[in-house]
Design a protein around this motif. Structure first.
Motif, PDB file in Angstrom:
ATOM      1  N   SER A  54     -12.067  -1.766  -3.207  1.00 38.56           N
ATOM      2  CA  SER A  54     -12.102  -0.908  -2.034  1.00 38.56           C
ATOM      3  C   SER A  54     -11.478   0.437  -2.391  1.00 38.56           C
ATOM      4  O   SER A  54     -10.398   0.480  -2.986  1.00 38.56           O
ATOM      5  N   ASP A  55     -12.156   1.501  -2.026  1.00 39.77           N
ATOM      6  CA  ASP A  55     -11.625   2.863  -2.215  1.00 39.77           C
ATOM      7  C   ASP A  55     -11.113   3.469  -0.912  1.00 39.77           C
ATOM      8  O   ASP A  55     -10.729   4.633  -0.889  1.00 39.77           O
ATOM      9  N   ASP A  56     -11.144   2.683   0.175  1.00 36.80           N
ATOM     10  CA  ASP A  56     -10.717   3.207   1.469  1.00 36.80           C
ATOM     11  C   ASP A  56      -9.647   2.314   2.127  1.00 36.80           C
ATOM     12  O   ASP A  56      -9.710   2.039   3.313  1.00 36.80           O
ATOM     13  N   MET A 113      -8.181  -0.494  -4.518  1.00 38.25           N
ATOM     14  CA  MET A 113      -7.640  -1.842  -4.460  1.00 38.25           C
ATOM     15  C   MET A 113      -8.643  -2.805  -5.077  1.00 38.25           C
ATOM     16  O   MET A 113      -9.841  -2.706  -4.816  1.00 38.25           O
ATOM     17  N   LEU A 114      -8.133  -3.715  -5.884  1.00 37.73           N
ATOM     18  CA  LEU A 114      -8.953  -4.739  -6.509  1.00 37.73           C
ATOM     19  C   LEU A 114      -8.583  -6.091  -5.915  1.00 37.73           C
ATOM     20  O   LEU A 114      -7.394  -6.389  -5.751  1.00 37.73           O
ATOM     21  N   LYS A 121      -3.253  -2.842  -6.356  1.00 38.67           N
ATOM     22  CA  LYS A 121      -3.551  -1.465  -5.965  1.00 38.67           C
ATOM     23  C   LYS A 121      -3.324  -0.579  -7.186  1.00 38.67           C
ATOM     24  O   LYS A 121      -2.236  -0.557  -7.751  1.00 38.67           O
ATOM     25  N   LEU A 122      -4.357   0.146  -7.595  1.00 41.29           N
ATOM     26  CA  LEU A 122      -4.259   1.031  -8.751  1.00 41.29           C
ATOM     27  C   LEU A 122      -3.623   2.361  -8.354  1.00 41.29           C
ATOM     28  O   LEU A 122      -3.566   2.709  -7.176  1.00 41.29           O
ATOM     29  N   LEU A 126       0.822  -1.204   0.000  1.00 42.86           N
ATOM     30  CA  LEU A 126       0.000   0.000   0.000  1.00 42.86           C
ATOM     31  C   LEU A 126       0.858   1.258   0.000  1.00 42.86           C
ATOM     32  O   LEU A 126       0.473   2.287  -0.543  1.00 42.86           O
ATOM     33  N   SER A 127       1.989   1.194   0.653  1.00 48.64           N
ATOM     34  CA  SER A 127       2.953   2.300   0.692  1.00 48.64           C
ATOM     35  C   SER A 127       4.316   1.676   0.976  1.00 48.64           C
ATOM     36  O   SER A 127       4.450   0.454   1.000  1.00 48.64           O
TER      37      SER A 127
END
Length: 127
Positions: free
Chosen positions: A119-121, A103-104, A97-98, A44-45
């Motif tokens: 998910s957008d959060d 996230m898909l 993660k786009l 994610l990061s």
């Protein structure tokens, strides 16, 4: 030839010493009584990793997150219940993660079509 031998010896020692992971931490679900059947990690990061996995009975997709590059992990969260006809069926997970942050999470079962949720959060809720 002698210098070449010394170079490769030094390279081997250097790569062995400095390529070791300082501490390996198992996921919270990895103990003697459980096993992960399928997993899909997503960075994610720089420090955050989320791993999606299917439990041993292959009926639920879970996620767990690390904010310190995998040293410690959050408690597992149930993402999706899966209905399998038999325990012999295989589940295949994939996560992405786009650039937009979305996230898909996709999964497929050999006898069914592919499923997709997003998910957008950062994985808190899924649609």
């Amino acid at each position: 030839m002698k210098n070449l031998y010394k170079f490769f010896l030094a390279l081997g020692v250097y790569s062995t010493v400095f390529s070791q992971i300082p501490e390996i931490t198992r996921l919270p679900v990895q103990d003697v009584s459980q096993s992960i059947k399928e997993s899909a990690p997503v960075w994610l990061s720089e420090n955050e990793i989320m791993i999606f996995y299917v439990n041993e009975t292959k009926d639920t997709i879970y996620s767990t997150k690390s904010t310190n590059r995998g040293v410690s992990w959050s408690d597992p969260v149930s993402i999706q219940h899966i209905n399998l006809l038999t325990n012999q069926e295989e589940i295949y997970l994939s996560a992405l993660k786009l650039n937009s942050g979305r996230m898909l999470l996709t999964w497929s079962i050999r006898t069914e079509s592919m499923k997709l949720i997003y998910s957008d959060d950062a994985g808190i809720s899924w649609s």
